[in-house]
Design a protein around this motif. Sequence first.
Motif, PDB file in Angstrom:
ATOM      1  N   PHE A   1       8.417  -2.602   3.001  1.00  0.00           N
ATOM      2  CA  PHE A   1       7.870  -1.256   2.979  1.00  0.00           C
ATOM      3  C   PHE A   1       9.021  -0.256   3.017  1.00  0.00           C
ATOM      4  N   TYR A   2       8.693   0.999   2.698  1.00  0.00           N
ATOM      5  CA  TYR A   2       9.704   2.052   2.738  1.00  0.00           C
ATOM      6  C   TYR A   2       9.075   3.268   3.432  1.00  0.00           C
ATOM      7  N   GLU A   3       9.322   3.379   4.699  1.00  0.00           N
ATOM      8  CA  GLU A   3       8.768   4.426   5.563  1.00  0.00           C
ATOM      9  C   GLU A   3       7.243   4.477   5.524  1.00  0.00           C
ATOM     10  N   PRO A   4       6.575   3.407   5.933  1.00  0.00           N
ATOM     11  CA  PRO A   4       5.111   3.481   6.050  1.00  0.00           C
ATOM     12  C   PRO A   4       4.728   4.523   7.078  1.00  0.00           C
ATOM     13  N   GLN A   5       3.731   5.339   6.753  1.00  0.00           N
ATOM     14  CA  GLN A   5       3.404   6.485   7.597  1.00  0.00           C
ATOM     15  C   GLN A   5       2.062   6.389   8.301  1.00  0.00           C
ATOM     16  N   ALA A   6       1.094   5.734   7.687  1.00  0.00           N
ATOM     17  CA  ALA A   6      -0.248   5.702   8.267  1.00  0.00           C
ATOM     18  C   ALA A   6      -0.863   4.329   8.086  1.00  0.00           C
ATOM     19  N   VAL A   7      -1.727   3.951   9.028  1.00  0.00           N
ATOM     20  CA  VAL A   7      -2.473   2.695   8.942  1.00  0.00           C
ATOM     21  C   VAL A   7      -3.913   2.944   9.353  1.00  0.00           C
ATOM     22  N   VAL A   8      -4.841   2.272   8.700  1.00  0.00           N
ATOM     23  CA  VAL A   8      -6.231   2.212   9.139  1.00  0.00           C
ATOM     24  C   VAL A   8      -6.695   0.776   8.950  1.00  0.00           C
ATOM     25  N   VAL A   9      -7.754   0.404   9.640  1.00  0.00           N
ATOM     26  CA  VAL A   9      -8.282  -0.957   9.584  1.00  0.00           C
ATOM     27  C   VAL A   9      -9.725  -0.895   9.113  1.00  0.00           C
TER      28      VAL A   9
ATOM     29  N   VAL B   1      -2.312   0.609   4.395  1.00  0.00           N
ATOM     30  CA  VAL B   1      -1.037   1.244   4.730  1.00  0.00           C
ATOM     31  C   VAL B   1      -0.700   2.309   3.688  1.00  0.00           C
ATOM     32  N   ALA B   2      -0.332   3.503   4.168  1.00  0.00           N
ATOM     33  CA  ALA B   2       0.236   4.526   3.296  1.00  0.00           C
ATOM     34  C   ALA B   2       1.745   4.309   3.265  1.00  0.00           C
ATOM     35  N   ASP B   3       2.225   3.725   2.178  1.00  0.00           N
ATOM     36  CA  ASP B   3       3.646   3.386   2.054  1.00  0.00           C
ATOM     37  C   ASP B   3       4.356   4.567   1.405  1.00  0.00           C
ATOM     38  N   ARG B   4       4.809   5.475   2.236  1.00  0.00           N
ATOM     39  CA  ARG B   4       5.184   6.822   1.823  1.00  0.00           C
ATOM     40  C   ARG B   4       6.227   6.856   0.701  1.00  0.00           C
TER      41      ARG B   4
ATOM     42  N   ASN C   1       7.429   4.529  -1.113  1.00  0.00           N
ATOM     43  CA  ASN C   1       7.126   3.673  -2.262  1.00  0.00           C
ATOM     44  C   ASN C   1       5.990   4.254  -3.098  1.00  0.00           C
ATOM     45  N   HIS C   2       5.380   5.354  -2.632  1.00  0.00           N
ATOM     46  CA  HIS C   2       4.305   6.051  -3.365  1.00  0.00           C
ATOM     47  C   HIS C   2       3.144   5.118  -3.677  1.00  0.00           C
ATOM     48  N   ARG C   3       2.826   4.254  -2.717  1.00  0.00           N
ATOM     49  CA  ARG C   3       1.765   3.270  -2.918  1.00  0.00           C
ATOM     50  C   ARG C   3       0.822   3.228  -1.714  1.00  0.00           C
ATOM     51  N   VAL C   4      -0.392   2.768  -1.997  1.00  0.00           N
ATOM     52  CA  VAL C   4      -1.322   2.392  -0.939  1.00  0.00           C
ATOM     53  C   VAL C   4      -1.386   0.872  -0.936  1.00  0.00           C
ATOM     54  N   ARG C   5      -1.078   0.267   0.211  1.00  0.00           N
ATOM     55  CA  ARG C   5      -0.977  -1.197   0.315  1.00  0.00           C
ATOM     56  C   ARG C   5      -2.071  -1.733   1.249  1.00  0.00           C
ATOM     57  N   MET C   6      -2.313  -3.021   1.167  1.00  0.00           N
ATOM     58  CA  MET C   6      -3.259  -3.664   2.065  1.00  0.00           C
ATOM     59  C   MET C   6      -2.670  -4.964   2.578  1.00  0.00           C
ATOM     60  N   ILE C   7      -2.769  -5.171   3.882  1.00  0.00           N
ATOM     61  CA  ILE C   7      -2.371  -6.435   4.512  1.00  0.00           C
ATOM     62  C   ILE C   7      -3.666  -7.157   4.850  1.00  0.00           C
ATOM     63  N   THR C   8      -3.912  -8.281   4.200  1.00  0.00           N
ATOM     64  CA  THR C   8      -5.173  -8.996   4.353  1.00  0.00           C
ATOM     65  C   THR C   8      -5.193  -9.794   5.650  1.00  0.00           C
TER      66      THR C   8
ATOM     67  N   GLY D   1       2.052  11.167  -4.574  1.00  0.00           N
ATOM     68  CA  GLY D   1       3.276  11.873  -4.232  1.00  0.00           C
ATOM     69  C   GLY D   1       3.481  11.827  -2.729  1.00  0.00           C
ATOM     70  N   LEU D   2       4.126  10.778  -2.240  1.00  0.00           N
ATOM     71  CA  LEU D   2       4.373  10.570  -0.818  1.00  0.00           C
ATOM     72  C   LEU D   2       3.067  10.471  -0.027  1.00  0.00           C
ATOM     73  N   PRO D   3       2.264   9.426  -0.248  1.00  0.00           N
ATOM     74  CA  PRO D   3       1.039   9.268   0.547  1.00  0.00           C
ATOM     75  C   PRO D   3       1.390   9.054   2.016  1.00  0.00           C
ATOM     76  N   TRP D   4       0.696   9.781   2.913  1.00  0.00           N
ATOM     77  CA  TRP D   4       1.098   9.657   4.308  1.00  0.00           C
ATOM     78  C   TRP D   4      -0.023   9.799   5.326  1.00  0.00           C
ATOM     79  N   ARG D   5      -1.260  10.048   4.901  1.00  0.00           N
ATOM     80  CA  ARG D   5      -2.382  10.081   5.826  1.00  0.00           C
ATOM     81  C   ARG D   5      -3.561   9.329   5.219  1.00  0.00           C
TER      82      ARG D   5
END
Length: 524
Positions: A247-255, A263-266, A268-275, A302-306
């Motif tokens: 990851f590169y500065e992950p900013q937010a997590v929800v379950v 995960v908001a992977d700020r 990396n400009h991506r939304v990720r999921m850990i299964t 553009g920098l997802p973070w929330r």
Amino acid sequence: MTDVVPLALETRVSTLDLPTIGWITALAIDVDGTVFISTSTALYTLSPAGRLALLAGSRSEKGHTDAEGPEARFRDPRGLCVAINGSLLVADRNNHCLRRVSLHGTVTTVAGSGKLGLADGACANAKFDEPYGIVVDLRDGQGTVYVSDFNNHCIRAVSDGAVSTLCGSLQGEEGWADGEGAEARFRHPTGMALDMDGNLIVADSGNHCIRKVMLDGSSACVSTVAGSRGGGVAGNGFADGGEGSLFYEPQAVVVDGQNNILVADRLNHRVRMITNERTCVTLAGNSEQDKADGNGASARFGLPWRLAIDQRGRLLVADALNTDCLRVVEAALSPPLRLAVHTIGNLSALQEDLGKLLGDTALADVTFAVDGQRFHAHRCVLVVRSPYFKALIESGLQEEASRAAGKDIVIKEVSAGAFRVLLRFVYTHKLPEMEDCGEGLEAGEMAGVADRFQALELYQRCVQLFREGLEVSNVMERLVLAHDSQLPALENTALAFVMSHRQAIQVRVLKSESRCYRVRLSIH
């Protein structure tokens, strides 16, 4: 490693445009579907019907004032959560304290002296250094609050009128280390969430990884769920997969309701999921920083973070660089248990029943005359499900100056097909699937009707259909329609298409003798 989207999911990203409020700094969702939104100076509510309202704070002025509604002041809040009594808890970052906001907008300070530092003890005397993420455990009966203390590099707990340091250095020392309580180390922890097993999930932004805090009474054991073991600058990057994920500065997590971690992977400009199997996959976005809707990796952030998940399992994303909007990620996620237990068990059956009611005139008590046709409807349904119709019916603000009993309510400048789509949406909340909305309509025309009748979600769907229907051969005509209809979202969408296809369009524009030629565009 390339972007990976799980085969079981069809991920779709769209944009929910909001009135001008600026930079969104935090999100939370209540059980009734209300979305709480913070900016650097204020808190807003976004109702399920799409109505945005100021709850507390100023639209532009920062400060630290406990008061009611617009008299209160905040200074760069970064975390929101809904408390046990339905009030809102706020991590007021640069006021170095925690605030509570009642349902009516009354703001009080509940922990923190307002001076930065690291001190446990009674709530009024405790000190924080930029509290960031905040979450409340609704299952312990007491509503214990957990806070990520950004510059103190630790996780704090607030319970029984006192603040304590749960895990991380008691001296505010940064680093990376798994372990028990004070032995663990974090580096600028940010967003937090509780998983379905009662563990805290933490975005450890400075260590570029996701941590888990197992809670066992007063003790806490910290482990690394995904990302680089060892943290620090050397741990940043991008990789999907198992233990090698980066990851590169992950900013937010929800379950979500299946215990998947979003995960908001700020950076990396991506939304990720850990299964559940601890495999990391990319749901949407890629390395390009932008604002673009689309499927999976074709979408741009553009920098997802929330982040927040609603009752329908939609993931709401706030981009740091894309203001005045929420990005909506649909990926067949399950809503969190806290929200799911408050939803109606069989929503599709409810929609079907309301659809049948719409066609049943026996109990209808209001009639609309639209474009030479009459539409029978039910006041109770309209008032409950539409703020526009609620105002129309309760206040008598009818399109035609007639309130006499038995008279039709005349709706002008709307086609019968568009009104039929609108009523179907109000009753069933079903969004049109086809570009013509099943009624032979232009998406732009339907968007104008949805905007007029304050049907926000229908409006957003029409904007999406408008975007998907753009071609080189029709974009200029649709641009003029959007401009004349004063629909900036459609106009901006068409302009963006023109700019991305300017070479193919330029010849067509120059040769055109229609009114489209007179639209002033900079396409060079």
